[in-house]
Design an enzyme around this catalytic site. Sequence first.
Site, PDB file in Angstrom:
ATOM      1  N   GLY A   1       0.824  -1.116   0.147  1.00 39.91           N
ATOM      2  CA  GLY A   1       0.106   0.049   0.037  1.00 39.91           C
ATOM      3  C   GLY A   1       0.733   1.100   0.026  1.00 39.91           C
ATOM      4  O   GLY A   1       1.984   1.393  -0.016  1.00 39.91           O
TER       5      GLY A   1
ATOM      6  N   GLU B   1      -1.351 -10.810   3.186  1.00 40.11           N
ATOM      7  CA  GLU B   1      -1.136 -10.015   4.286  1.00 40.11           C
ATOM      8  C   GLU B   1      -1.733 -10.653   5.564  1.00 40.11           C
ATOM      9  O   GLU B   1      -0.965 -10.766   6.720  1.00 40.11           O
ATOM     10  CB  GLU B   1      -1.948  -8.660   4.161  1.00 40.11           C
ATOM     11  CG  GLU B   1      -1.208  -7.789   3.211  1.00 40.11           C
ATOM     12  CD  GLU B   1      -1.903  -6.563   3.069  1.00 40.11           C
ATOM     13  OE1 GLU B   1      -1.220  -5.548   2.433  1.00 40.11           O
ATOM     14  OE2 GLU B   1      -3.178  -6.498   3.295  1.00 40.11           O
TER      15      GLU B   1
ATOM     16  N   THR C   1       1.135   3.469   2.388  1.00 36.36           N
ATOM     17  CA  THR C   1       1.741   3.974   3.606  1.00 36.36           C
ATOM     18  C   THR C   1       3.126   3.182   3.745  1.00 36.36           C
ATOM     19  O   THR C   1       4.309   3.702   4.065  1.00 36.36           O
ATOM     20  CB  THR C   1       0.750   3.554   4.671  1.00 36.36           C
ATOM     21  OG1 THR C   1      -0.334   4.124   4.450  1.00 36.36           O
ATOM     22  CG2 THR C   1       1.405   4.249   5.922  1.00 36.36           C
TER      23      THR C   1
ATOM     24  N   GLY D   1      -0.044  -1.654   6.583  1.00 38.05           N
ATOM     25  CA  GLY D   1      -0.678  -0.518   6.743  1.00 38.05           C
ATOM     26  C   GLY D   1      -2.181  -0.924   6.967  1.00 38.05           C
ATOM     27  O   GLY D   1      -2.368  -2.129   7.131  1.00 38.05           O
ATOM     28  N   ALA D   2      -3.336  -0.082   7.124  1.00 38.25           N
ATOM     29  CA  ALA D   2      -4.671  -0.659   7.317  1.00 38.25           C
ATOM     30  C   ALA D   2      -5.702   0.468   6.718  1.00 38.25           C
ATOM     31  O   ALA D   2      -5.225   1.462   6.528  1.00 38.25           O
ATOM     32  CB  ALA D   2      -4.830  -0.775   8.716  1.00 38.25           C
TER      33      ALA D   2
ATOM     34  N   GLY E   1      -7.192  -4.591   2.879  1.00 35.46           N
ATOM     35  CA  GLY E   1      -7.544  -5.116   1.698  1.00 35.46           C
ATOM     36  C   GLY E   1      -7.881  -3.989   0.644  1.00 35.46           C
ATOM     37  O   GLY E   1      -8.184  -4.261  -0.563  1.00 35.46           O
ATOM     38  N   GLY E   2      -7.746  -2.751   1.177  1.00 31.79           N
ATOM     39  CA  GLY E   2      -8.050  -1.753   0.048  1.00 31.79           C
ATOM     40  C   GLY E   2      -7.134  -1.871  -1.137  1.00 31.79           C
ATOM     41  O   GLY E   2      -7.614  -1.592  -2.335  1.00 31.79           O
ATOM     42  N   GLY E   3      -6.056  -2.395  -0.789  1.00 29.24           N
ATOM     43  CA  GLY E   3      -4.990  -2.545  -2.124  1.00 29.24           C
ATOM     44  C   GLY E   3      -5.011  -3.994  -2.586  1.00 29.24           C
ATOM     45  O   GLY E   3      -4.456  -4.416  -3.678  1.00 29.24           O
TER      46      GLY E   3
ATOM     47  N   LYS F   1      -7.223   6.876   9.364  1.00 27.66           N
ATOM     48  CA  LYS F   1      -7.551   5.509   9.273  1.00 27.66           C
ATOM     49  C   LYS F   1      -8.045   5.147  10.695  1.00 27.66           C
ATOM     50  O   LYS F   1      -8.559   4.161  11.017  1.00 27.66           O
ATOM     51  CB  LYS F   1      -6.332   4.644   9.195  1.00 27.66           C
ATOM     52  CG  LYS F   1      -5.500   5.149   8.050  1.00 27.66           C
ATOM     53  CD  LYS F   1      -6.159   4.669   6.784  1.00 27.66           C
ATOM     54  CE  LYS F   1      -5.823   4.658   5.262  1.00 27.66           C
ATOM     55  NZ  LYS F   1      -4.308   4.109   5.309  1.00 27.66           N
TER      56      LYS F   1
HETATM   57  C1  5RP Z   1      -3.722  -3.537   1.145  1.00 24.74           C
HETATM   58  C2  5RP Z   1      -3.969  -3.088   2.446  1.00 24.74           C
HETATM   59  C3  5RP Z   1      -3.210  -1.858   2.896  1.00 24.74           C
HETATM   60  O1  5RP Z   1      -2.650  -1.816   3.790  1.00 24.74           O
HETATM   61  C4  5RP Z   1      -4.500  -0.840   3.037  1.00 24.74           C
HETATM   62  O2  5RP Z   1      -5.429  -0.737   2.014  1.00 24.74           O
HETATM   63  C5  5RP Z   1      -4.058   0.635   3.301  1.00 24.74           C
HETATM   64  O3  5RP Z   1      -3.320   0.994   2.168  1.00 24.74           O
HETATM   65  P1  5RP Z   1      -2.759   2.456   2.303  1.00 24.74           P
HETATM   66  O4  5RP Z   1      -1.640   2.561   2.997  1.00 24.74           O
HETATM   67  O5  5RP Z   1      -2.572   2.961   0.672  1.00 24.74           O
HETATM   68  O6  5RP Z   1      -3.934   3.381   2.698  1.00 24.74           O
HETATM   69  O7  5RP Z   1      -4.449  -3.664   3.321  1.00 24.74           O
HETATM   70  O8  5RP Z   1      -4.311  -4.881   0.833  1.00 24.74           O
END
Ligand code: 5RP
Length: 226
Positions: free
Chosen positions: A31, A107, A33, A86-87, A99-101, A125
């Site tokens: 991600g 993970e 972060t 990240g989260a 899981g946004g990414g 977050k």
């Molecule tokens: C990827 C994730 C990332 O940690 C989560 O989506 C946060 O992403 P970002 O740091 O871009 O906000 O879970 O599957």
Amino acid sequence: MKKDLEKEKQLAAKEAVKYLSDNKIIGLGTGSTIYYAIKEIAELVKNGLQIQAVPTSDKTEELAISLEIPIIDINTIDTIDITIDGADEFTKDLTLIKGGGGALLREKIVASMTKEEIIIADSSKYVEKLGKFKLPIEVIPFASKYVHSKIRDLQGEGNIRFIQNRPFLTDEGNYIIDVDFGFITNPPELSHALTGIEGVVGHGLFIDLAQKVIMVNNDDIIVFEK
Ligand code: 5RP
């Protein structure tokens, strides 16, 4: 004053890498972060830090290799010392939505093998209750219609994630259904219900997997711990 979330991510990453030391196996999350943490780790490696890294996605692996961070095959090890990830959302009891990414499955496997899972986050977050961010659920394509109907039975409204007019495919070749469950009042119960659906290979609720969340709010570093 508008918050500089990129700066908060960078500061959180800088803080997290202070926990790394020689001869450790390090999990690398995925991600925007974590990108900053990987850059920091690459600098430390350049300056002599001896670590081996387990990436949680093909994208992270490519980045780590391009920065000359040594990689180790997850199937040659039993445990991972520290993972930085990240989260998308977290609560103060360190329950997460991830899981946004799209890397939630690897993970979660990496987090499950990790002794100290450190989550880094900008201040957007933190939430009182999980659920504003739609919960990513990874499903095998063959089961996607069936899983959809089972999710509806759990009062969830989901859509298959699309990218450039095609279903997004995870590194394992699966689909992701992003599901709105409203506020999630009982994460363990929902987690259990989702895990019981045939065709679901993973979901983004991370319960009892993180030991620490390092969040930066403007210039303040706030550490949430178990
Ligand atoms: C990827 C994730 C990332 O940690 C989560 O989506 C946060 O992403 P970002 O740091 O871009 O906000 O879970 O599957």
